[in-house]
Motif scaffolding. Sequence first.
Motif, PDB file in Angstrom:
ATOM      1  N   PHE A 116      66.335-124.247 107.468  1.00 17.69           N
ATOM      2  CA  PHE A 116      66.755-123.118 108.309  1.00 17.69           C
ATOM      3  C   PHE A 116      66.121-121.847 107.690  1.00 17.69           C
ATOM      4  CE2 PHE A 116      69.945-125.768 110.512  1.00 17.69           C
ATOM      5  CZ  PHE A 116      69.202-126.431 111.456  1.00 17.69           C
ATOM      6  N   GLY A 117      65.042-120.606 108.685  1.00 18.25           N
ATOM      7  CA  GLY A 117      64.522-119.967 108.857  1.00 18.25           C
ATOM      8  C   GLY A 117      64.444-118.861 109.933  1.00 18.25           C
ATOM      9  N   ASN A 118      64.800-117.722 109.342  1.00 20.36           N
ATOM     10  CA  ASN A 118      64.901-117.236 110.684  1.00 20.36           C
ATOM     11  C   ASN A 118      65.971-116.676 111.813  1.00 20.36           C
ATOM     12  OD1 ASN A 118      62.857-114.651 112.409  1.00 20.36           O
ATOM     13  ND2 ASN A 118      62.718-115.910 113.753  1.00 20.36           N
ATOM     14  N   LEU A 119      67.114-117.507 111.371  1.00 15.37           N
ATOM     15  CA  LEU A 119      68.313-117.327 112.061  1.00 15.37           C
ATOM     16  C   LEU A 119      68.673-115.926 112.306  1.00 15.37           C
ATOM     17  CD1 LEU A 119      70.781-119.289 113.632  1.00 15.37           C
ATOM     18  CD2 LEU A 119      71.894-118.715 110.837  1.00 15.37           C
ATOM     19  N   LEU A 120      68.649-115.024 111.839  1.00 17.16           N
ATOM     20  CA  LEU A 120      68.819-113.855 112.019  1.00 17.16           C
ATOM     21  C   LEU A 120      67.674-113.019 111.807  1.00 17.16           C
ATOM     22  CD1 LEU A 120      72.537-113.650 110.316  1.00 17.16           C
ATOM     23  CD2 LEU A 120      71.667-113.222 112.571  1.00 17.16           C
ATOM     24  N   SER A 121      67.898-111.762 112.210  1.00 21.07           N
ATOM     25  CA  SER A 121      66.986-111.000 111.978  1.00 21.07           C
ATOM     26  C   SER A 121      67.277-110.290 111.050  1.00 21.07           C
ATOM     27  CB  SER A 121      66.179-110.021 113.174  1.00 21.07           C
ATOM     28  OG  SER A 121      67.582-108.594 113.227  1.00 21.07           O
ATOM     29  N   PRO A 122      66.407-108.779 109.400  1.00 25.81           N
ATOM     30  CA  PRO A 122      67.047-107.983 109.413  1.00 25.81           C
ATOM     31  C   PRO A 122      68.340-107.225 109.432  1.00 25.81           C
ATOM     32  CG  PRO A 122      64.378-108.459 108.620  1.00 25.81           C
ATOM     33  CD  PRO A 122      64.815-108.947 109.490  1.00 25.81           C
ATOM     34  N   GLU A 123      67.675-106.985 110.924  1.00 26.17           N
ATOM     35  CA  GLU A 123      68.444-105.862 111.197  1.00 26.17           C
ATOM     36  C   GLU A 123      69.806-106.665 111.791  1.00 26.17           C
ATOM     37  OE1 GLU A 123      65.175-106.444 112.775  1.00 26.17           O
ATOM     38  OE2 GLU A 123      64.849-105.081 111.409  1.00 26.17           O
ATOM     39  N   ILE A 164      86.692-115.337 116.004  1.00 29.40           N
ATOM     40  CA  ILE A 164      85.848-115.682 116.710  1.00 29.40           C
ATOM     41  C   ILE A 164      85.109-114.792 117.982  1.00 29.40           C
ATOM     42  CG2 ILE A 164      85.690-117.242 118.930  1.00 29.40           C
ATOM     43  CD1 ILE A 164      85.277-118.622 115.680  1.00 29.40           C
ATOM     44  N   GLY A 165      83.788-114.123 117.814  1.00 29.00           N
ATOM     45  CA  GLY A 165      83.095-113.117 118.453  1.00 29.00           C
ATOM     46  C   GLY A 165      84.011-112.162 119.081  1.00 29.00           C
ATOM     47  N   GLU A 166      84.301-111.746 117.612  1.00 35.26           N
ATOM     48  CA  GLU A 166      84.396-110.561 117.005  1.00 35.26           C
ATOM     49  C   GLU A 166      83.598-109.488 118.245  1.00 35.26           C
ATOM     50  OE1 GLU A 166      86.658-109.951 113.764  1.00 35.26           O
ATOM     51  OE2 GLU A 166      86.366-107.556 113.615  1.00 35.26           O
ATOM     52  N   ASN A 167      82.453-109.332 117.717  1.00 35.50           N
ATOM     53  CA  ASN A 167      81.598-108.061 118.013  1.00 35.50           C
ATOM     54  C   ASN A 167      80.311-108.813 117.872  1.00 35.50           C
ATOM     55  OD1 ASN A 167      80.273-108.533 115.961  1.00 35.50           O
ATOM     56  ND2 ASN A 167      81.633-107.540 114.344  1.00 35.50           N
ATOM     57  N   ALA A 168      79.250-107.771 118.470  1.00 35.60           N
ATOM     58  CA  ALA A 168      78.095-108.556 119.281  1.00 35.60           C
ATOM     59  C   ALA A 168      77.641-109.314 118.490  1.00 35.60           C
ATOM     60  CB  ALA A 168      77.698-107.217 119.926  1.00 35.60           C
ATOM     61  N   VAL A 169      76.978-108.782 117.297  1.00 36.31           N
ATOM     62  CA  VAL A 169      76.273-109.255 116.088  1.00 36.31           C
ATOM     63  C   VAL A 169      76.973-111.009 115.300  1.00 36.31           C
ATOM     64  CG1 VAL A 169      77.234-108.179 114.244  1.00 36.31           C
ATOM     65  CG2 VAL A 169      75.321-108.963 114.250  1.00 36.31           C
ATOM     66  N   ARG A 171      79.067-112.462 117.669  1.00 32.46           N
ATOM     67  CA  ARG A 171      79.107-113.519 118.662  1.00 32.46           C
ATOM     68  C   ARG A 171      77.623-114.194 118.750  1.00 32.46           C
ATOM     69  NH1 ARG A 171      81.772-110.212 121.215  1.00 32.46           N
ATOM     70  NH2 ARG A 171      81.140-108.526 122.034  1.00 32.46           N
ATOM     71  N   LEU A 172      76.323-113.191 119.021  1.00 32.05           N
ATOM     72  CA  LEU A 172      75.351-113.751 118.516  1.00 32.05           C
ATOM     73  C   LEU A 172      74.785-114.817 117.577  1.00 32.05           C
ATOM     74  CD1 LEU A 172      71.752-110.945 118.448  1.00 32.05           C
ATOM     75  CD2 LEU A 172      72.383-112.343 116.879  1.00 32.05           C
ATOM     76  N   LEU A 173      75.708-114.583 116.246  1.00 30.19           N
ATOM     77  CA  LEU A 173      74.997-115.410 115.780  1.00 30.19           C
ATOM     78  C   LEU A 173      76.185-116.523 115.664  1.00 30.19           C
ATOM     79  CD1 LEU A 173      74.138-116.608 112.622  1.00 30.19           C
ATOM     80  CD2 LEU A 173      76.170-115.355 111.995  1.00 30.19           C
ATOM     81  N   GLU A 174      77.241-116.160 116.340  1.00 27.32           N
ATOM     82  CA  GLU A 174      78.216-118.253 116.658  1.00 27.32           C
ATOM     83  C   GLU A 174      76.887-118.875 117.623  1.00 27.32           C
ATOM     84  OE1 GLU A 174      82.744-116.452 115.463  1.00 27.32           O
ATOM     85  OE2 GLU A 174      82.082-116.346 117.178  1.00 27.32           O
ATOM     86  N   GLU A 175      77.185-118.332 119.126  1.00 28.44           N
ATOM     87  CA  GLU A 175      75.654-118.852 119.757  1.00 28.44           C
ATOM     88  C   GLU A 175      75.002-119.425 119.723  1.00 28.44           C
ATOM     89  OE1 GLU A 175      75.906-115.953 123.035  1.00 28.44           O
ATOM     90  OE2 GLU A 175      77.823-115.961 123.706  1.00 28.44           O
ATOM     91  N   ARG A 176      74.228-119.011 118.631  1.00 30.69           N
ATOM     92  CA  ARG A 176      73.071-119.229 118.305  1.00 30.69           C
ATOM     93  C   ARG A 176      73.107-120.699 117.181  1.00 30.69           C
ATOM     94  NH1 ARG A 176      69.556-113.935 115.790  1.00 30.69           N
ATOM     95  NH2 ARG A 176      69.548-113.184 118.166  1.00 30.69           N
ATOM     96  N   ILE A 177      74.024-120.332 116.362  1.00 32.62           N
ATOM     97  CA  ILE A 177      74.969-121.730 115.539  1.00 32.62           C
ATOM     98  C   ILE A 177      75.401-122.360 116.219  1.00 32.62           C
ATOM     99  CG2 ILE A 177      76.385-122.568 114.200  1.00 32.62           C
ATOM    100  CD1 ILE A 177      76.518-119.969 112.893  1.00 32.62           C
ATOM    101  N   ALA A 178      75.587-122.242 117.626  1.00 33.65           N
ATOM    102  CA  ALA A 178      76.106-123.974 118.596  1.00 33.65           C
ATOM    103  C   ALA A 178      75.207-123.990 118.962  1.00 33.65           C
ATOM    104  CB  ALA A 178      76.977-123.003 119.713  1.00 33.65           C
ATOM    105  N   LYS A 179      73.817-123.769 119.761  1.00 38.77           N
ATOM    106  CA  LYS A 179      72.740-124.287 119.769  1.00 38.77           C
ATOM    107  C   LYS A 179      71.630-124.539 119.466  1.00 38.77           C
ATOM    108  CE  LYS A 179      71.780-121.740 123.857  1.00 38.77           C
ATOM    109  NZ  LYS A 179      72.491-120.275 124.467  1.00 38.77           N
TER     110      LYS A 179
END
Length: 298
Positions: A116-123, A164-169, A171-179
Amino acid sequence: MPARSRQTTSSAPADAPSQSVTPELREWIIAQAQAGFQAPVVLQSMLDAGWREDVAAHAMEHVLRDHLEALAVQQGQPPASRVPEPAVGESPLFIDVGDRQVEVLMSMAQPRVVLFGNLLSPEDCEALIAEAEPRMARSLTVATRTGGEEVNDDRTSDGMFFQIGENAVVRLLEERIAKLVNWPLENGEGLQVLHYRPGAEYKPHYDYFDPAEPGTPTILRRGGQRVATLVIYLNNPDKGGGTTFPDVHLEIAPRQGNAVFFSYERPHPSTRTLHGGAPVIAGEKWIATKWLRERKFE
Ligand code: PD2
Ligand code: ZN
């Protein structure tokens, strides 16, 4: 007309009035596969005999899968589990994960590997590294003999685990992965971040727990086997540091924001999911690894 006789199966059994898969059809499909006929040829014979296309395709897929599974278990392999699977069946260029369009860059059937590409932004990547960096320590691996953890010379990186869900980034990554891979978020282990310096590597290994090791039953109490892995690249090393799959001579370039997914339906080398982190030659390498279990990880 070119001679077609060598490409023609024996006649398929006639369609059942209910279009349900009869034992006769099941045996015939297995015999055609054993005789070396390719799926489209077998399918055409079924259509010629009056089977509906959707029924024929479904029958082929299920009969052959059940047959291969029975053979594997007969040969002493552990039974197959259900595994996460991204929706790449119709070859989409992108998968929508809610807040982002993730690119589908490469897909391989055996071993099951999807890049996959673009799962995360550089930020996002930089935020994950910044949260992880103060907590890095020499990586441990699960000691399968005891179920505890140990330093291992095969893995010369530093690492840490997030809750799991420790901080905002996270949580965002875990939610993207689940989908992205259609698997419940709660079945994931906490994200692990690893840092490799020049020369550091992760020698080829399997991510599932070896059923023959005495510590494995204890490990499996927390959510069953691992069934898939996502390795997410958080920066761009200058040279080296690819993720390798030696059985199929595949090397994935560690590019920031990309992620390689692979699944293994049974804890066995027949999955061909032997993989490693090649030595970093120049620069450094940061990754996050997400391991997915069969059930809720607790
Ligand atoms: O760093 C990698 O590329 C790598 C390779 C193999 C990571 C893992 N395995 C892992 O974290 O399981
Ligand atoms: Zn691994």
